[in-house]
Design a protein around this motif. Structure first.
Motif: not given
Ligand SMILES: [Zn+2]
Length: 376
Positions: A12-13, A201, A203, A237
C-alpha cells in the motif's frame, strides 16, 4: 522479551512510491513471500482508490492464510464498504481507518475544526465496527498535532473499541526524541491505553524513519509499520528489515523482538526490488549489495582473522551465503592471496609480491574490470 508486531505496508504505502504500479499477480507474489517472512499484518491496498486496487486486495486476502490482511479507508462510509467488499474471504480481516489531526491538515485539507474531526472519526469507527471486529485507527500527521488533541483523539479511539491506534509521522518531520515522547505522553495520559496497541509509522524525509521507529519501541509502541527496502511516498517508509535486524543485533538494549524469519530477508528484498523496479542502493543498510562487502586491506585482513572485527551481524542471518571481499585498489596482500588460493594458485613469496604489485597497478587503472574478473 517483548514482542513487536510487524505491520507491512509494502503493498500500500510502498506501492505509492512514485512510478511504482504492481498488478494483482505481482501483489499476490509479494504477499506470499511476506507470509514466508513471517510478518504479522499486511496492508494489501486502498480498495476505494480504484476497482483494480479493490480486486488486488481481494486476491491477496484469498491467497494468504497466516497473516492479518488489512485494507485502508478514509473516514467515509463508501471507503469502509469498499474494504468490506475487498476483504471478503480473508481469514483474519482488519480495516485501517484514518483521519488527519494536525492543524495544517485540519485547516487546509479537511477544512474542519477539532470537534468536527473528532466526530467524523468517531462515526467512521462506529460504522466500521458493524462489519469489522478488528479496527486500526490512524491519526494522519499525528507528528505535527497538538499533544492535548492527540490525547483527546486517542481517548475517543479507545472508547470506540479500536484494537490498534497508529501515530504516524506522516511527513517525516520529527526527531527520535520528539517522536518517542509522543508515545510516552499517550501512555501516561490516555485513560485505558492498555486496551489498545500503539503503532509507529514513520517516513524517511530527514533520514530518521528507523531511528524514530526504534524510539517509539523504547517508549511503548507495540507495533511497527514499514515496507521492505524502505520504499514508499517521497523518501520512503521505515525499512522493516532495518528494525528487525536492529532488534536482533541489539537485543540486550531493546529487550524486544519481532517474529520475522530473518533468513528470508534477502530473498524478500530482491523480489520487491525486481517487481517494483526500485533498485536497492549498494550502501543500503542490511540489504544493499555492499552491506557485507569489504574492500579496504585493513578491514579484509581483520575479516580473514576474525569476522566480528568488522561485522556486527552475519550475512547468513539474512539469508545470504557469505561476506564479499572485494578486490580493488584498497585491498591488501592477505585478501589477494586468499583469492588466488580460491582460484587454484599458490604462489611463492616472491612471485606473490610481483603479482600483488601488478594487481595494484591494474586496480589503480581499471577498478571496475578487476571487480568483474575477481567476483564472478
Ligand atoms: Zn505513510
Amino acid at each position: 522479551m517483548r514482542k513487536i508486531y510487524v505491520f507491512d505496508t509494502t503493498l500500500r504505502d510502498g506501492e505509492q512510491s512514485p512510478g511504482v504500479n504492481l498488478n494483482t499477480r505481482e501483489k499476490v507474489e509479494i504477499a506470499h513471500q511476506l507470509e514466508r517472512l513471517g510478518i504479522d499484518r499486511m496492508e494489501a491496498g486502498f480498495p476505494a482508490a480504484s476497482p483494480g486496487d479493490l480486486a488486488a486486495v481481494n486476491a491477496v486476502a484469498n491467497a494468504v492464510k497466516n497473516v492479518t490482511v488489512i485494507g485502508l479507508s478514509r473516514s467515509r462510509e463508501q471507503d469502509i464498504d469498499a474494504v468490506k467488499e475487498a476483504l471478503k474471504g480473508a481469514q483474519d480481516p482488519c480495516i485501517h481507518v484514518f483521519l488527519a489531526t494536525s492543524p495544517i491538515h485540519r485547516q487546509h485539507k479537511l477544512r474542519m475544526d477539532k470537534a468536527q474531526v473528532l466526530d467524523t472519526a468517531r462515526s467512521a469507527i462506529r460504522y466500521a465496527k458493524k462489519t469489522f471486529s478488528k479496527i486500526e485507527f490512524s491519526l494522519e500527521d499525528a507528528g505535527r498535532t497538538e499533544y492535548d488533541f492527540l490525547v483527546e483523539m486517542v481517548n475517543m479511539a479507545v472508547e470506540e473499541g479500536a484494537a490498534v491506534v497508529n501515530i504516524p509521522d506522516t511527513v517525516g518531520y520529527l526527531s527520535p526524541y520528539e517522536y518517542g515522547n509522543i508515545f510516552k505522553h499517550l501512555k501516561e495520559n490516555v485513560h485505558g491505553i492498555e486496551k489498545v496497541q500503539l503503532s509507529a509509522h514513520c517516513h524517511n524525509d530527514l533520514g530518521m524513519a528507523t531511528a524514530n521507529t526504534l524510539a517509539a519501541i523504547l517508549n511503548g509502541a507495540d507495533q511497527i509499520e514499514g515496507t521492505i527496502n524502505g520504499i514508499g511516498e517521497r523518501a520512503g517508509n521505515t525499512a522493516i528489515e532495518e528494525i528487525a535486524m536492529a532488534l536482533e543485533t541489539r537485543q540486550e538494549f531493546f529487550q524486544a523482538k519481532t517474529s520475522l524469519q530473518l533468513s528470508e530477508i534477502a530473498r524478500t528484498s530482491r523480489l520487491v526490488s525486481r517487481l517494483t523496479g526500485m533498485v536497492v542502493p549498494g550502501n543500503k543498510a542490511i540489504v544493499g549489495a555492499n552491506a557485507f562487502a569489504h574492500e579496504s586491506g585493513i578491514h579484509q585482513d581483520g575479516m580473514l582473522k576474525e569476522k566480528t572485527t568488522y561485522e556486527i551481524m552475519t550475512p547468513e542471518s539474512i539469508g545470504l551465503k557469505e561476506s564479499k571481499l572485494v578486490l580493488g585498489k584498497h585491498s591488501g596482500r592477505h585478501a589477494f592471496r586468499e583469492r588466488l588460493i580460491d582460484l587454484g594458485y599458490e604462489l611463492e613469496e616472491e612471485a606473490l609480491n610481483r603479482a600483488f604489485a601488478q594487481f595494484k597497478d591494474l586496480a589503480d587503472k581499471k577498478k571496475k574490470l578487476l571487480m568483474k574478473i575477481c567476483l564472478p
